[in-house]
Design a protein around this motif. Structure first.
Motif, PDB file in Angstrom:
ATOM      1  N   GLY A   1       0.814  -1.215   0.000  1.00 44.39           N
ATOM      2  CA  GLY A   1       0.000   0.000   0.000  1.00 44.39           C
ATOM      3  C   GLY A   1       0.843   1.258   0.000  1.00 44.39           C
ATOM      4  O   GLY A   1       0.344   2.326   0.373  1.00 44.39           O
ATOM      5  N   ARG A   2       2.090   1.174  -0.413  1.00 46.28           N
ATOM      6  CA  ARG A   2       2.981   2.337  -0.418  1.00 46.28           C
ATOM      7  C   ARG A   2       2.389   3.500  -1.208  1.00 46.28           C
ATOM      8  O   ARG A   2       1.717   3.307  -2.215  1.00 46.28           O
ATOM      9  CB  ARG A   2       4.334   1.977  -1.043  1.00 46.28           C
ATOM     10  CG  ARG A   2       5.311   1.256  -0.137  1.00 46.28           C
ATOM     11  CD  ARG A   2       6.594   0.989  -0.912  1.00 46.28           C
ATOM     12  NE  ARG A   2       7.579   0.274  -0.125  1.00 46.28           N
ATOM     13  CZ  ARG A   2       8.597   0.851   0.507  1.00 46.28           C
ATOM     14  NH1 ARG A   2       8.744   2.167   0.448  1.00 46.28           N
ATOM     15  NH2 ARG A   2       9.478   0.125   1.181  1.00 46.28           N
ATOM     16  N   GLY A   3       2.724   4.723  -0.761  1.00 45.81           N
ATOM     17  CA  GLY A   3       2.284   5.917  -1.455  1.00 45.81           C
ATOM     18  C   GLY A   3       3.356   6.518  -2.343  1.00 45.81           C
ATOM     19  O   GLY A   3       3.113   7.528  -3.009  1.00 45.81           O
TER      20      GLY A   3
ATOM     21  N   PRO B   1      12.190  -5.093   1.506  1.00 41.80           N
ATOM     22  CA  PRO B   1      10.958  -5.580   2.152  1.00 41.80           C
ATOM     23  C   PRO B   1       9.833  -4.566   2.020  1.00 41.80           C
ATOM     24  O   PRO B   1      10.055  -3.413   1.620  1.00 41.80           O
ATOM     25  CB  PRO B   1      11.377  -5.727   3.629  1.00 41.80           C
ATOM     26  CG  PRO B   1      12.869  -5.610   3.658  1.00 41.80           C
ATOM     27  CD  PRO B   1      13.249  -4.796   2.469  1.00 41.80           C
ATOM     28  N   ASP B   2       8.642  -4.996   2.365  1.00 41.70           N
ATOM     29  CA  ASP B   2       7.456  -4.127   2.386  1.00 41.70           C
ATOM     30  C   ASP B   2       7.214  -3.473   1.039  1.00 41.70           C
ATOM     31  O   ASP B   2       6.874  -2.293   0.941  1.00 41.70           O
ATOM     32  CB  ASP B   2       7.596  -3.056   3.476  1.00 41.70           C
ATOM     33  CG  ASP B   2       7.769  -3.682   4.856  1.00 41.70           C
ATOM     34  OD1 ASP B   2       7.094  -4.685   5.121  1.00 41.70           O
ATOM     35  OD2 ASP B   2       8.593  -3.173   5.634  1.00 41.70           O
ATOM     36  N   ALA B   3       7.421  -4.257   0.000  1.00 42.24           N
ATOM     37  CA  ALA B   3       7.158  -3.815  -1.368  1.00 42.24           C
ATOM     38  C   ALA B   3       6.386  -4.943  -2.057  1.00 42.24           C
ATOM     39  O   ALA B   3       5.907  -5.864  -1.401  1.00 42.24           O
ATOM     40  CB  ALA B   3       8.463  -3.512  -2.092  1.00 42.24           C
ATOM     41  N   ILE B   4       6.245  -4.878  -3.359  1.00 39.87           N
ATOM     42  CA  ILE B   4       5.509  -5.914  -4.085  1.00 39.87           C
ATOM     43  C   ILE B   4       6.476  -6.988  -4.561  1.00 39.87           C
ATOM     44  O   ILE B   4       7.460  -6.706  -5.243  1.00 39.87           O
ATOM     45  CB  ILE B   4       4.752  -5.317  -5.283  1.00 39.87           C
ATOM     46  CG1 ILE B   4       3.697  -4.316  -4.798  1.00 39.87           C
ATOM     47  CG2 ILE B   4       4.081  -6.425  -6.094  1.00 39.87           C
ATOM     48  CD1 ILE B   4       2.977  -3.595  -5.917  1.00 39.87           C
ATOM     49  N   TRP B   5       6.151  -8.215  -4.199  1.00 35.43           N
ATOM     50  CA  TRP B   5       6.906  -9.388  -4.641  1.00 35.43           C
ATOM     51  C   TRP B   5       5.933 -10.405  -5.220  1.00 35.43           C
ATOM     52  O   TRP B   5       4.802 -10.538  -4.745  1.00 35.43           O
ATOM     53  CB  TRP B   5       7.653 -10.024  -3.471  1.00 35.43           C
ATOM     54  CG  TRP B   5       8.867  -9.261  -3.032  1.00 35.43           C
ATOM     55  CD1 TRP B   5       8.923  -8.254  -2.110  1.00 35.43           C
ATOM     56  CD2 TRP B   5      10.199  -9.448  -3.507  1.00 35.43           C
ATOM     57  NE1 TRP B   5      10.216  -7.798  -1.973  1.00 35.43           N
ATOM     58  CE2 TRP B   5      11.022  -8.519  -2.815  1.00 35.43           C
ATOM     59  CE3 TRP B   5      10.795 -10.308  -4.428  1.00 35.43           C
ATOM     60  CZ2 TRP B   5      12.401  -8.434  -3.040  1.00 35.43           C
ATOM     61  CZ3 TRP B   5      12.161 -10.222  -4.650  1.00 35.43           C
ATOM     62  CH2 TRP B   5      12.953  -9.293  -3.960  1.00 35.43           C
ATOM     63  N   THR B   6       6.374 -11.120  -6.241  1.00 35.92           N
ATOM     64  CA  THR B   6       5.580 -12.218  -6.772  1.00 35.92           C
ATOM     65  C   THR B   6       6.440 -13.470  -6.803  1.00 35.92           C
ATOM     66  O   THR B   6       7.643 -13.420  -7.077  1.00 35.92           O
ATOM     67  CB  THR B   6       5.058 -11.939  -8.190  1.00 35.92           C
ATOM     68  OG1 THR B   6       6.168 -11.724  -9.076  1.00 35.92           O
ATOM     69  CG2 THR B   6       4.158 -10.714  -8.203  1.00 35.92           C
ATOM     70  N   GLY B   7       5.810 -14.588  -6.508  1.00 39.31           N
ATOM     71  CA  GLY B   7       6.453 -15.886  -6.649  1.00 39.31           C
ATOM     72  C   GLY B   7       5.706 -16.686  -7.691  1.00 39.31           C
ATOM     73  O   GLY B   7       4.481 -16.832  -7.599  1.00 39.31           O
TER      74      GLY B   7
ATOM     75  N   ASN C   1       2.740   5.408  -7.557  1.00 38.45           N
ATOM     76  CA  ASN C   1       2.086   4.898  -6.342  1.00 38.45           C
ATOM     77  C   ASN C   1       1.318   5.957  -5.562  1.00 38.45           C
ATOM     78  O   ASN C   1       0.732   5.651  -4.527  1.00 38.45           O
ATOM     79  CB  ASN C   1       3.078   4.200  -5.387  1.00 38.45           C
ATOM     80  CG  ASN C   1       3.343   2.751  -5.785  1.00 38.45           C
ATOM     81  OD1 ASN C   1       2.676   2.192  -6.657  1.00 38.45           O
ATOM     82  ND2 ASN C   1       4.320   2.140  -5.157  1.00 38.45           N
ATOM     83  N   ARG C   2       1.306   7.207  -6.019  1.00 40.96           N
ATOM     84  CA  ARG C   2       0.468   8.202  -5.333  1.00 40.96           C
ATOM     85  C   ARG C   2      -0.996   7.839  -5.553  1.00 40.96           C
ATOM     86  O   ARG C   2      -1.392   7.500  -6.674  1.00 40.96           O
ATOM     87  CB  ARG C   2       0.768   9.608  -5.864  1.00 40.96           C
ATOM     88  CG  ARG C   2       2.065  10.187  -5.312  1.00 40.96           C
ATOM     89  CD  ARG C   2       2.170  11.659  -5.590  1.00 40.96           C
ATOM     90  NE  ARG C   2       2.377  11.917  -7.017  1.00 40.96           N
ATOM     91  CZ  ARG C   2       2.528  13.118  -7.552  1.00 40.96           C
ATOM     92  NH1 ARG C   2       2.484  14.199  -6.773  1.00 40.96           N
ATOM     93  NH2 ARG C   2       2.715  13.256  -8.846  1.00 40.96           N
ATOM     94  N   ASN C   3      -1.781   7.902  -4.487  1.00 37.57           N
ATOM     95  CA  ASN C   3      -3.143   7.391  -4.567  1.00 37.57           C
ATOM     96  C   ASN C   3      -4.055   8.140  -3.601  1.00 37.57           C
ATOM     97  O   ASN C   3      -3.589   8.934  -2.778  1.00 37.57           O
ATOM     98  CB  ASN C   3      -3.148   5.900  -4.258  1.00 37.57           C
ATOM     99  CG  ASN C   3      -2.677   5.626  -2.840  1.00 37.57           C
ATOM    100  OD1 ASN C   3      -3.443   5.729  -1.889  1.00 37.57           O
ATOM    101  ND2 ASN C   3      -1.380   5.311  -2.675  1.00 37.57           N
ATOM    102  N   ASN C   4      -5.335   7.874  -3.687  1.00 36.37           N
ATOM    103  CA  ASN C   4      -6.326   8.575  -2.872  1.00 36.37           C
ATOM    104  C   ASN C   4      -7.015   7.636  -1.875  1.00 36.37           C
ATOM    105  O   ASN C   4      -8.179   7.831  -1.532  1.00 36.37           O
ATOM    106  CB  ASN C   4      -7.367   9.239  -3.765  1.00 36.37           C
ATOM    107  CG  ASN C   4      -8.224   8.228  -4.528  1.00 36.37           C
ATOM    108  OD1 ASN C   4      -7.829   7.072  -4.697  1.00 36.37           O
ATOM    109  ND2 ASN C   4      -9.394   8.656  -5.001  1.00 36.37           N
ATOM    110  N   ARG C   5      -6.312   6.604  -1.407  1.00 34.78           N
ATOM    111  CA  ARG C   5      -6.960   5.618  -0.545  1.00 34.78           C
ATOM    112  C   ARG C   5      -7.497   6.237   0.745  1.00 34.78           C
ATOM    113  O   ARG C   5      -8.589   5.860   1.202  1.00 34.78           O
ATOM    114  CB  ARG C   5      -6.011   4.466  -0.213  1.00 34.78           C
ATOM    115  CG  ARG C   5      -4.842   4.822   0.728  1.00 34.78           C
ATOM    116  CD  ARG C   5      -3.857   3.668   0.770  1.00 34.78           C
ATOM    117  NE  ARG C   5      -2.808   3.799   1.763  1.00 34.78           N
ATOM    118  CZ  ARG C   5      -1.703   4.513   1.615  1.00 34.78           C
ATOM    119  NH1 ARG C   5      -1.521   5.228   0.492  1.00 34.78           N
ATOM    120  NH2 ARG C   5      -0.784   4.534   2.557  1.00 34.78           N
ATOM    121  N   PHE C   6      -6.764   7.169   1.338  1.00 33.39           N
ATOM    122  CA  PHE C   6      -7.235   7.785   2.584  1.00 33.39           C
ATOM    123  C   PHE C   6      -8.503   8.607   2.340  1.00 33.39           C
ATOM    124  O   PHE C   6      -9.431   8.601   3.150  1.00 33.39           O
ATOM    125  CB  PHE C   6      -6.154   8.662   3.201  1.00 33.39           C
ATOM    126  CG  PHE C   6      -4.946   7.895   3.682  1.00 33.39           C
ATOM    127  CD1 PHE C   6      -5.074   6.873   4.612  1.00 33.39           C
ATOM    128  CD2 PHE C   6      -3.681   8.203   3.213  1.00 33.39           C
ATOM    129  CE1 PHE C   6      -3.969   6.172   5.061  1.00 33.39           C
ATOM    130  CE2 PHE C   6      -2.574   7.511   3.646  1.00 33.39           C
ATOM    131  CZ  PHE C   6      -2.714   6.483   4.583  1.00 33.39           C
TER     132      PHE C   6
END
Length: 279
Positions: A12-14, A23-29, A102-107
């Motif tokens: 959910g990074r901004g 860490p705390d980023a997007i990873w795929t396996g 990654n800037r977004n309006n989730r809040f």
């Protein structure tokens, strides 16, 4: 039977994640016959493009996302007009704005939902230095008064899974859900993939996963980036079960799942752990 399994550790990074895998980023396996790989993405847009390309390759694919695909019972009707997770997905896809950086309006979307439901929840969690009307940095919601559960059944039965109303803080998944559900909706719409458990599994199936079901193995792996270990191990376990045609029990779910969603593999941590030991 699936020919390929992909597990996605979302973020959910901004801002864009660091250039160096972190860490705390997007990873795929990704796991398929004769091939395994882990990939790192600095933005949700990059990850969505990659997933779209993989799904377009065809075959029978299972993609698991580590964020909730549904909300506690009653929320969809309050927001989208009916007890239908798909309707809520459509609504969120129309509200969430998420840029290539990654800037977004989730809040802001969470605050607008809170205001619509009376102003005091259900969502909470934001940067303390960023005041937003109707969105508290702390949990203040009266869920009983709102007529909404704090957690879905699957979270109540699988601690330490957290409430998806929480948008920030260690282990929180609320932001990932708000920013991830629109991606799942677009991928399903573009490829014809089925979103389980709202639809039965099909050749292309998108589902919710919870890598913490393999927490002991992740810790034992000793990877300095736990996210990478999580997607590697869970994709391996699910693919091993697919090869032995033993995935069916993981797709069992209670009636509540039709609206709230469900974690693929909930209640089957032992089987997933066992599958890691198979050749």
């Amino acid at each position: 039977m699936f020919d390929r399994v992909i597990v996605v550790d979302w973020s959910g990074r901004g801002t864009r994640s660091p250039a160096r895998p972190s860490p705390d980023a997007i990873w795929t396996g990704l796991c398929e016959a004769g091939h395994r790989e882990e990939s790192y993405f600095r933005s949700r847009a990059e990850a969505e493009d990659w997933l779209s390309a993989r799904l377009a390759e065809g075959g029978r694919q299972l993609v698991g996302f580590d964020f909730p695909l549904g909300y506690p019972a009653g929320f969809a009707r309050r927001i989208a007009g009916r007890d239908d997770a798909y309707a809520l997905h459509v609504w969120l896809a129309g509200q969430i704005q998420d840029g290539p950086d990654n800037r977004n309006n989730r809040f802001e979307v969470a605050a607008a939902i809170n205001a619509r439901l009376g102003g005091n929840g259900p969502f909470w969690g934001r940067p303390k230095a960023k005041p937003i009307p109707h969105l508290s940095p702390f949990k203040t919601a009266d869920y009983l008064g709102l007529g909404l559960a704090e957690k879905r059944r699957v979270e109540r039965e699988n601690p330490p899974a957290k409430s998806l109303w929480q948008l920030m803080g260690a282990g929180s998944v609320g932001s990932q859900a708000l920013l991830g559900i629109p991606v799942v909706h677009r991928l399903a719409k573009a490829t014809g993939a089925r979103v389980w458990p709202f639809e039965p599994p099909g050749p292309l199936t998108l589902a919710e996963v919870y890598p913490a079901l393999l927490a002991p193995s992740v810790a034992e792996a000793g990877d300095p980036i736990p996210d990478r270990a999580q997607v590697r191990l869970l994709s391996r376990a699910l693919f091993a079960l697919a090869l032995k045609d033993r995935l069916a029990p993981l797709f069992d779910s209670p009636d509540e799942a039709a609206e709230e969603g469900w974690i693929l593999g909930a209640g089957h941590a032992g089987l997933l752990q066992e599958a890691l030991a198979w050749p």
